[in-house]
Write an enzyme that holds these catalytic residues in place. Structure first.
Site, mmCIF file in Angstrom:
data_model
loop_
_atom_site.group_PDB
_atom_site.id
_atom_site.type_symbol
_atom_site.label_atom_id
_atom_site.label_comp_id
_atom_site.label_asym_id
_atom_site.label_seq_id
_atom_site.Cartn_x
_atom_site.Cartn_y
_atom_site.Cartn_z
ATOM 1 N N PRO A 168 53.539 30.959 -40.879
ATOM 2 C CG PRO A 168 55.833 31.213 -40.487
ATOM 3 C CD PRO A 168 54.514 31.087 -39.786
ATOM 4 C CG MET A 169 52.467 27.158 -43.603
ATOM 5 S SD MET A 169 51.052 26.047 -43.582
ATOM 6 C CE MET A 169 49.694 27.194 -43.548
ATOM 7 C CD GLN A 205 59.653 32.959 -41.214
ATOM 8 O OE1 GLN A 205 59.628 32.333 -42.269
ATOM 9 N NE2 GLN A 205 59.363 32.400 -40.057
ATOM 10 C CB CYS A 226 63.384 26.846 -42.562
ATOM 11 S SG CYS A 226 63.010 26.016 -44.115
ATOM 12 C CG ASN A 243 53.624 26.131 -35.253
ATOM 13 O OD1 ASN A 243 54.664 25.819 -35.818
ATOM 14 N ND2 ASN A 243 52.453 26.028 -35.821
ATOM 15 N N GLY A 244 52.276 23.659 -33.668
ATOM 16 C CA GLY A 244 52.478 22.252 -33.991
ATOM 17 C C GLY A 244 51.264 21.411 -33.686
ATOM 18 N N GLY A 275 49.136 25.997 -38.724
ATOM 19 C CA GLY A 275 49.638 25.890 -40.092
ATOM 20 C C GLY A 275 48.748 24.979 -40.919
HETATM 21 C C1 LIG Z 1 54.160 24.089 -46.922
HETATM 22 C C2 LIG Z 1 54.804 24.634 -45.690
HETATM 23 C C3 LIG Z 1 55.605 25.764 -45.778
HETATM 24 C C4 LIG Z 1 56.204 26.296 -44.631
HETATM 25 N N1 LIG Z 1 56.929 27.445 -44.742
HETATM 26 C C5 LIG Z 1 57.423 28.035 -43.617
HETATM 27 C C6 LIG Z 1 58.061 29.298 -43.678
HETATM 28 O O1 LIG Z 1 58.159 29.942 -44.729
HETATM 29 N N2 LIG Z 1 58.567 29.803 -42.513
HETATM 30 C C7 LIG Z 1 58.449 29.133 -41.326
HETATM 31 O O2 LIG Z 1 58.913 29.631 -40.291
HETATM 32 N N3 LIG Z 1 57.824 27.951 -41.239
HETATM 33 C C8 LIG Z 1 57.300 27.410 -42.343
HETATM 34 N N4 LIG Z 1 56.598 26.228 -42.251
HETATM 35 C C9 LIG Z 1 56.363 25.634 -40.915
HETATM 36 C C10 LIG Z 1 55.031 26.110 -40.331
HETATM 37 O O3 LIG Z 1 55.056 27.488 -40.093
HETATM 38 C C11 LIG Z 1 54.703 25.384 -39.010
HETATM 39 O O4 LIG Z 1 55.744 25.632 -38.099
HETATM 40 C C12 LIG Z 1 54.561 23.885 -39.190
HETATM 41 O O5 LIG Z 1 53.756 23.576 -40.309
HETATM 42 C C13 LIG Z 1 53.966 23.220 -37.925
HETATM 43 O O6 LIG Z 1 52.688 23.704 -37.649
HETATM 44 P P1 LIG Z 1 51.342 22.870 -38.010
HETATM 45 O O7 LIG Z 1 51.468 21.535 -37.336
HETATM 46 O O8 LIG Z 1 50.230 23.706 -37.487
HETATM 47 O O9 LIG Z 1 51.338 22.723 -39.515
HETATM 48 C C14 LIG Z 1 56.022 25.665 -43.380
HETATM 49 C C15 LIG Z 1 55.219 24.530 -43.308
HETATM 50 C C16 LIG Z 1 54.607 24.010 -44.425
HETATM 51 C C17 LIG Z 1 53.733 22.788 -44.295
#
Ligand SMILES: Cc1cc2nc3c(=O)[nH]c(=O)nc-3n(C[C@H](O)[C@H](O)[C@H](O)COP(=O)(O)O)c2cc1C
Length: 331
Positions: free
Chosen positions: A26-27, A80, A110, A210-211, A234
């Site tokens: 989710p982003m 979510q 978050c 995730n990460g 993400g």
């Molecule tokens: C622009 C942005 C918006 C995000 N919005 C959410 C969200 O709405 N809900 C959530 O659980 N995590 C949110 N995240 C976190 C991501 O879901 C994810 O946990 C995080 O980016 C780490 O994963 P990655 O290293 O693959 O980016 C957001 C991250 C980014 C960069």
């Protein structure tokens, strides 16, 4: 936990079957319907919508309808919710369930102050009792599986992911996603995959890791290192929705296709931005498309010059002209 359909490994989250490849994280403000759709077309096995406030849904549901709408192309998809008061989750749920999400995910990770200051998001990791009340209430009132997304903890002095995850499991949630950073990390430092492995070892329900998955190789490494049941991508997908296909192919064959050519990339960008405009109208859509367009230009010749033009895009016509100019300049 798994079933095999025609040799394909499917993970079960409650009654929902998900192919064991890579899910889209989710982003908020990035992974909207257009983004989810294009990632799905490239093989994302599961998508989670942008977080939506349970309280907001109770007071002004019309504003959030778009965020809880689930289209057939996106399935399986989770909606979510975030919030800090069980009663608002309870009140918001019937509205959300009208849209028939496959899964309800609760945001307990978050780090953004606007969210944490209202006992929501990662603040719930500091108040496990409140988190339990929320999880129990959502599980009790939901007709679809409920999952929770957490971080490693609030900060390095309170790394409670394992204990917190077990509590969530005891509340009856069907799966748990963990992002291996603390709230204090925000998005800095490396994601800690050790804690993800520890959480996986401690739970009986599926764990989604995730990460920092940014390539097919890191996707496989995450599976191998943590033993997770599913992985979630993400930022690694920014301007590269084809990453999902590459990951899926690599997991199955140990090889993957090269990145698309510039011409192919421009076609994908055009399709993505057309979807945004279809969904949100050209005026709003093109404003939101600017950041996406910039991300598709990574590594192309004279990218800096074109990025500047991306940041001023106001119409789809301008995008087409920009693409023509880019393609003329690449030969
Ligand atoms: C622009 C942005 C918006 C995000 N919005 C959410 C969200 O709405 N809900 C959530 O659980 N995590 C949110 N995240 C976190 C991501 O879901 C994810 O946990 C995080 O980016 C780490 O994963 P990655 O290293 O693959 O980016 C957001 C991250 C980014 C960069």
């Amino acid at each position: 936990m798994y079933i095999f359909v025609w040799g394909v490994c499917m993970l079960k989250i409650g009654n929902v079957s998900i192919e064991k490849t890579a899910a889209l994280a989710p982003m908020a403000s990035v992974a909207d319907r257009a983004y989810r759709t294009i990632c799905k077309e490239f093989g994302a096995c599961y998508v989670v919508g942008e977080m939506v406030s349970a309280k907001g849904l109770c007071f002004s549901p019309d504003k959030a309808l778009d965020l809880i709408t689930v289209t057939e192309k996106e399935r399986p998809m989770a909606v979510q919710l975030f919030g800090g008061e069980p009663e608002y989750f309870e009140k918001a749920l019937p509205k959300v369930l009208e849209f028939k999400p496959d899964i309800i995910d609760i945001n307990m990770g978050c780090p953004v102050p606007k969210v944490t200051k209202n006992n929501s998001g990662c603040m719930l990791m500091k108040d496990p009792k409140l988190a339990e009340q929320i999880a129990k209430s959502v599980v009790k009132n939901s007709s679809v599986p409920v999952t929770v997304k957490i971080r490693k903890g609030w900060d390095n002095d309170s790394l409670n992911a394992v204990d917190f995850a077990k509590r969530m499991q005891d509340c009856g949630v069907s799966a748990l996603t963990i992002h291996g950073r603390t709230k204090a990390d925000m998005y800095s430092n490396k994601a800690d995959w050790n804690i993800i492995a520890q959480v996986k070892k401690s739970l009986n329900i599926p764990v989604i890791a995730n990460g920092d998955i940014i390539s097919p190789e890191t996707a496989k490494d995450m599976y191998d290192f943590t033993g997770a049941d599913l992985i979630m991508v993400g930022r690694g997908s920014f301007g590269r929705p084809w990453l999902f296909k590459q990951i899926s192919t690599y997991l199955k064959t140990g090889k993957y296709e090269e990145d698309p050519t510039v011409a192919e990339r421009m076609e994908i960008m055009k399709k993505h931005i057309a979807l945004i405009c279809e969904d949100k109208g050209e005026q709003v859509g093109m404003k939101q498309a600017r950041a996406h367009a910039i991300r598709y230009l990574y590594g192309i010749r004279d990218a800096a010059k074109y990025r500047e033009r991306c940041s001023r895009l106001t119409s789809f016509e301008e995008l087409l002209t920009l693409i023509d100019d880019i393609l003329k300049n690449q030969n």
